[in-house]
Design a protein around this motif. Structure first.
Motif, PDB file in Angstrom:
ATOM      1  N   ASN A 188       0.683  -1.278   0.026  1.00  0.00           N
ATOM      2  CA  ASN A 188       0.148  -0.025  -0.118  1.00  0.00           C
ATOM      3  C   ASN A 188       0.937   1.300  -0.027  1.00  0.00           C
ATOM      4  O   ASN A 188       0.265   2.228   0.257  1.00  0.00           O
ATOM      5  CB  ASN A 188      -0.970  -0.101   1.178  1.00  0.00           C
ATOM      6  CG  ASN A 188      -2.168   0.936   0.996  1.00  0.00           C
ATOM      7  OD1 ASN A 188      -2.682   1.306  -0.354  1.00  0.00           O
ATOM      8  ND2 ASN A 188      -2.430   1.753   1.930  1.00  0.00           N
ATOM      9  N   ALA A 189       2.075   0.977  -0.269  1.00  0.00           N
ATOM     10  CA  ALA A 189       2.792   2.168  -0.491  1.00  0.00           C
ATOM     11  C   ALA A 189       2.825   3.084  -1.990  1.00  0.00           C
ATOM     12  O   ALA A 189       2.570   2.354  -2.824  1.00  0.00           O
ATOM     13  CB  ALA A 189       4.387   2.122  -0.115  1.00  0.00           C
ATOM     14  N   GLN A 190       3.177   4.160  -1.987  1.00  0.00           N
ATOM     15  CA  GLN A 190       3.432   4.717  -3.506  1.00  0.00           C
ATOM     16  C   GLN A 190       4.646   5.647  -3.591  1.00  0.00           C
ATOM     17  O   GLN A 190       5.243   6.410  -2.676  1.00  0.00           O
ATOM     18  CB  GLN A 190       2.172   5.735  -3.243  1.00  0.00           C
ATOM     19  CG  GLN A 190       2.124   6.565  -4.562  1.00  0.00           C
ATOM     20  CD  GLN A 190       0.879   7.428  -4.766  1.00  0.00           C
ATOM     21  OE1 GLN A 190      -0.350   7.374  -4.226  1.00  0.00           O
ATOM     22  NE2 GLN A 190       0.880   8.837  -5.219  1.00  0.00           N
ATOM     23  N   VAL A 191       5.264   5.485  -4.693  1.00  0.00           N
ATOM     24  CA  VAL A 191       6.373   6.066  -5.044  1.00  0.00           C
ATOM     25  C   VAL A 191       6.159   6.794  -6.434  1.00  0.00           C
ATOM     26  O   VAL A 191       5.890   5.990  -7.464  1.00  0.00           O
ATOM     27  CB  VAL A 191       7.770   5.130  -5.155  1.00  0.00           C
ATOM     28  CG1 VAL A 191       8.924   5.868  -5.688  1.00  0.00           C
ATOM     29  CG2 VAL A 191       8.002   4.628  -3.889  1.00  0.00           C
ATOM     30  N   ASN A 192       6.485   8.026  -6.637  1.00  0.00           N
ATOM     31  CA  ASN A 192       6.634   8.746  -7.776  1.00  0.00           C
ATOM     32  C   ASN A 192       8.027   9.103  -8.100  1.00  0.00           C
ATOM     33  O   ASN A 192       8.311  10.056  -7.279  1.00  0.00           O
ATOM     34  CB  ASN A 192       5.420   9.772  -7.946  1.00  0.00           C
ATOM     35  CG  ASN A 192       4.996  10.515  -9.244  1.00  0.00           C
ATOM     36  OD1 ASN A 192       6.009  10.643 -10.070  1.00  0.00           O
ATOM     37  ND2 ASN A 192       3.822  10.718  -9.564  1.00  0.00           N
ATOM     38  N   HIS A 193       8.593   8.617  -9.352  1.00  0.00           N
ATOM     39  CA  HIS A 193       9.884   8.758  -9.518  1.00  0.00           C
ATOM     40  C   HIS A 193       9.964   9.209 -10.974  1.00  0.00           C
ATOM     41  O   HIS A 193       9.637   8.934 -11.830  1.00  0.00           O
ATOM     42  CB  HIS A 193      10.191   6.980  -9.322  1.00  0.00           C
ATOM     43  CG  HIS A 193      11.955   7.085  -9.983  1.00  0.00           C
ATOM     44  ND1 HIS A 193      12.294   5.823 -10.752  1.00  0.00           N
ATOM     45  CD2 HIS A 193      12.888   7.824  -9.842  1.00  0.00           C
ATOM     46  CE1 HIS A 193      13.565   6.036 -10.843  1.00  0.00           C
ATOM     47  NE2 HIS A 193      14.219   7.269 -10.460  1.00  0.00           N
ATOM     48  N   THR A 194      10.823  10.179 -10.849  1.00  0.00           N
ATOM     49  CA  THR A 194      11.208  10.876 -12.189  1.00  0.00           C
ATOM     50  C   THR A 194      12.616  10.686 -12.266  1.00  0.00           C
ATOM     51  O   THR A 194      13.619  10.972 -11.565  1.00  0.00           O
ATOM     52  CB  THR A 194      10.906  12.413 -12.317  1.00  0.00           C
ATOM     53  OG1 THR A 194       9.606  12.495 -11.935  1.00  0.00           O
ATOM     54  CG2 THR A 194      11.444  12.940 -13.442  1.00  0.00           C
ATOM     55  N   ARG A 195      13.214  10.130 -13.394  1.00  0.00           N
ATOM     56  CA  ARG A 195      14.534   9.915 -13.867  1.00  0.00           C
ATOM     57  C   ARG A 195      14.892  10.571 -14.997  1.00  0.00           C
ATOM     58  O   ARG A 195      14.477  10.627 -16.066  1.00  0.00           O
ATOM     59  CB  ARG A 195      14.856   8.381 -14.141  1.00  0.00           C
ATOM     60  CG  ARG A 195      16.327   7.868 -14.273  1.00  0.00           C
ATOM     61  CD  ARG A 195      16.322   6.534 -14.668  1.00  0.00           C
ATOM     62  NE  ARG A 195      17.835   6.106 -14.459  1.00  0.00           N
ATOM     63  CZ  ARG A 195      18.550   6.072 -15.479  1.00  0.00           C
ATOM     64  NH1 ARG A 195      18.478   6.773 -16.645  1.00  0.00           N
ATOM     65  NH2 ARG A 195      20.114   5.698 -15.436  1.00  0.00           N
ATOM     66  N   LEU A 196      15.820  11.638 -14.865  1.00  0.00           N
ATOM     67  CA  LEU A 196      16.619  12.398 -15.862  1.00  0.00           C
ATOM     68  C   LEU A 196      17.876  11.923 -16.322  1.00  0.00           C
ATOM     69  O   LEU A 196      18.721  12.016 -15.455  1.00  0.00           O
ATOM     70  CB  LEU A 196      16.557  14.101 -15.377  1.00  0.00           C
ATOM     71  CG  LEU A 196      15.167  14.366 -15.087  1.00  0.00           C
ATOM     72  CD1 LEU A 196      15.437  15.809 -14.552  1.00  0.00           C
ATOM     73  CD2 LEU A 196      14.058  14.382 -15.743  1.00  0.00           C
ATOM     74  N   GLU A 197      18.020  11.853 -17.588  1.00  0.00           N
ATOM     75  CA  GLU A 197      19.500  11.765 -18.168  1.00  0.00           C
ATOM     76  C   GLU A 197      19.909  12.490 -18.929  1.00  0.00           C
ATOM     77  O   GLU A 197      19.291  12.695 -20.058  1.00  0.00           O
ATOM     78  CB  GLU A 197      19.502  10.309 -18.678  1.00  0.00           C
ATOM     79  CG  GLU A 197      20.805   9.825 -19.175  1.00  0.00           C
ATOM     80  CD  GLU A 197      21.377  10.232 -20.603  1.00  0.00           C
ATOM     81  OE1 GLU A 197      22.184  11.006 -20.679  1.00  0.00           O
ATOM     82  OE2 GLU A 197      20.601   9.814 -21.606  1.00  0.00           O
ATOM     83  N   ALA A 207      10.839   8.641 -17.124  1.00  0.00           N
ATOM     84  CA  ALA A 207      12.145   8.424 -17.439  1.00  0.00           C
ATOM     85  C   ALA A 207      12.475   9.382 -18.518  1.00  0.00           C
ATOM     86  O   ALA A 207      11.700   9.207 -19.793  1.00  0.00           O
ATOM     87  CB  ALA A 207      12.410   7.082 -17.857  1.00  0.00           C
ATOM     88  N   ILE A 208      13.188  10.435 -18.786  1.00  0.00           N
ATOM     89  CA  ILE A 208      13.643  11.263 -19.627  1.00  0.00           C
ATOM     90  C   ILE A 208      14.897  10.914 -19.929  1.00  0.00           C
ATOM     91  O   ILE A 208      15.772  11.247 -19.016  1.00  0.00           O
ATOM     92  CB  ILE A 208      13.465  12.848 -19.131  1.00  0.00           C
ATOM     93  CG1 ILE A 208      11.826  12.950 -18.557  1.00  0.00           C
ATOM     94  CG2 ILE A 208      13.532  13.730 -20.279  1.00  0.00           C
ATOM     95  CD1 ILE A 208      10.843  12.783 -19.206  1.00  0.00           C
ATOM     96  N   SER A 209      15.158  10.746 -21.188  1.00  0.00           N
ATOM     97  CA  SER A 209      16.672  10.613 -21.857  1.00  0.00           C
ATOM     98  C   SER A 209      17.061  11.640 -22.985  1.00  0.00           C
ATOM     99  O   SER A 209      16.312  11.415 -23.805  1.00  0.00           O
ATOM    100  CB  SER A 209      16.780   9.241 -22.316  1.00  0.00           C
ATOM    101  OG  SER A 209      16.697   8.178 -21.180  1.00  0.00           O
ATOM    102  N   LEU A 210      18.018  12.497 -22.482  1.00  0.00           N
ATOM    103  CA  LEU A 210      18.193  13.429 -23.590  1.00  0.00           C
ATOM    104  C   LEU A 210      19.517  13.533 -24.112  1.00  0.00           C
ATOM    105  O   LEU A 210      19.986  14.144 -25.069  1.00  0.00           O
ATOM    106  CB  LEU A 210      17.906  15.062 -22.945  1.00  0.00           C
ATOM    107  CG  LEU A 210      16.389  15.124 -22.548  1.00  0.00           C
ATOM    108  CD1 LEU A 210      16.293  16.554 -22.020  1.00  0.00           C
ATOM    109  CD2 LEU A 210      15.589  14.919 -23.705  1.00  0.00           C
ATOM    110  N   GLY A 211      20.415  13.092 -23.335  1.00  0.00           N
ATOM    111  CA  GLY A 211      21.868  13.455 -23.308  1.00  0.00           C
ATOM    112  C   GLY A 211      22.744  11.643 -23.770  1.00  0.00           C
ATOM    113  O   GLY A 211      21.834  10.920 -24.195  1.00  0.00           O
TER     114      GLY A 211
END
Length: 454
Positions: free
Chosen positions: A243-252, A278-282
């Motif tokens: 019943n836990a909640q994790v909102n995870h943003t990953r930037l590369e 998940a954001i990948s730009l580099g």
């Protein structure tokens, strides 16, 4: 009711006898291991390192002959002799987010930088710390989680484990809601080809809620326009308890001359909720392995991904979602924008074995090609043996439509602005899912600045 779960479909989850393989079978990998391996310490951590190092010495770097790597050639990586960078003589200042001004851990070249970090005003019992500075009460508890995720024997994951020195640890106690986002910043800095091994461990106990931003970036010398060459090999383990909640943003956001290989391993207990943006730009060559393991019924998983590349970049996203129990829900949308001669790869797997009845899973990969020489290899996959499920998957590849550009031009918008407007709208669907306002705004500006590259 008894549920029988088949072996994990996540790659490299089960250990085989090392006697069946050759010791130091890959000279380059062995040399890399010898450079990053951590000094000896007493206790359980050394046992974890030794086991991982032994596995690496019996392994080899993957090649395009391996199915999971057939579109990603690591030959350019082998041509570089990387060294372990230190923080000596390095002066950096991270771009702080207003929402995380007092909840930030910063690591430079994989080494914890307390002078750049800021931790204050967090709820009682929440731990945000480097592994070496953990309160004594948590040391024993961390042993149950660190390097215990499925897929720990994948070669780059094992290499990271063998070199563990610094670990960002986030621990949220039972039923605690952390309103302030937590920002983990990993900065590569230096003037030589360095390798760093960032490591994160996130544990959200039963009923806990937390928002996490994990960022990888390059510190460029203001006096030089040259992109730096380095190798980031990152591993993040996230345990979302009942019943836990994790909102995870990953930037590369690495240098366009860098190599970035990352693993995000998520274990979800029953009734838990996990979201990844998940954001990948580099990076010249990047690979993100995103692995979700369901360990109880009625979980919710949302995966949003955005890759924007140009030039000669290669960006590879591999995901595996193992839905082993009933009533699980997963939603995945991954978008790529590919320009010039860049090459994007997407391989998404969703596993629904027979015990996972009444699962609801969807997966979609949408790709936008901005050049006739841009390339995308996409392979969404569903493997279903359950007979009472709702599952769908698909992929689209398209270019900017001439009639859409013409329509905007007819409204007094020039051609380049029209193209940028359409590209921004394509990316906005993912960026708008990020829960941190200032980060959404910063990413929108970053995407605008990348238009000429893409």
């Amino acid at each position: 009711m008894t549920i029988s779960v088949s072996p994990s479909p996540i790659p490299n989850s089960s250990e085989v006898s090392l006697a069946t393989t050759l010791l130091n079978r890959d000279a380059y990998l062995t040399e890399l291991l010898d450079r990053v391996i951590a000094p000896k310490v007493e206790g359980w951590l050394q046992q974890v390192r030794d086991r991982a190092a032994s596995w690496v010495r019996h392994s080899a770097l993957p090649t395009p002959r391996d199915e999971e790597w057939r579109f990603t050639d690591l030959s350019p990586l082998r041509q570089v002799k990387f060294t372990v960078q230190t923080t000596l003589g390095v002066s950096v200042q991270p771009d702080a987010l207003p929402e995380t001004a007092n909840s930030r851990l910063v690591f430079v070249n994989g080494v914890y930088a307390p002078e750049l970090s800021a931790i204050a005003a967090l709820p009682e019992g929440v731990v945000i710390s480097n592994l070496a500075d953990l309160p004594v009460a948590y040391s024993q508890r961390v042993q149950q989680y660190l390097a215990q995720s499925e897929g720990a024997l994948e070669v780059f994951t094992a290499l990271n484990t063998a070199g563990i020195k610094n670990v960002a640890v986030i621990w949220v106690p039972k039923n605690v809601v952390v309103e302030t986002p937590i920002h983990l910043v990993f900065i590569a800095a230096g003037d030589v080809a360095g390798i760093s091994l960032p490591r994160c461990l996130v544990v959200a106990e039963s009923g806990a809620q937390v928002t996490l931003v994990e960022e990888y970036k390059n510190h460029k010398d203001a006096k030089s326009a040259k992109e730096e060459l380095y190798f980031t090999n990152a591993v993040t383990e996230i345990f979302v308890e009942e019943n836990a909640q994790v909102n995870h943003t990953r930037l590369e956001l690495d240098s366009t001359e860098a190599f970035h290989i990352g693993k995000t391993a998520v274990t979800q207990a029953r009734y838990s909720r996990y979201t990844c943006n998940a954001i990948s730009l580099g990076a010249k060559l990047s690979r993100h392995n995103l692995e979700i393991l369901q360990t109880g019924e009625q979980t919710e998983t949302t995966l949003n991904g955005l890759t924007i590349i140009g030039g000669n970049q290669l960006a590879d996203t591999h995901s595996a979602i193992a839905l082993n129990y009933p009533y699980g829900t997963s939603r995945q949308l991954h978008k790529t924008i590919v320009g010039d001669r860049a090459h994007a790869v997407f391989n998404g797997k969703v596993f629904v074995p027979k015990p996972a009845q009444l699962t609801d899973a969807s997966q979609l990969n949408r790709n936008l090609l901005l050049s006739s020489k841009a390339r995308i290899d996409t392979k969404p996959q569903l493997e279903i043996t359950a007979d009472n499920v709702k599952c769908a998957h698909g992929a689209t590849v398209s270019q900017l439509e001439d009639d859409e550009i013409f329509y905007l031009q007819s409204r007094c918008i020039d051609e380049q602005d029209a193209r940028n407007l359409l590209i921004n709208a394509f990316a906005a669907e993912i960026i708008n899912q990020i829960p941190v306002t200032s980060l959404r705004e910063r990413l929108t500006q970053t995407v605008n600045s990348l238009q000429s590259k893409a």
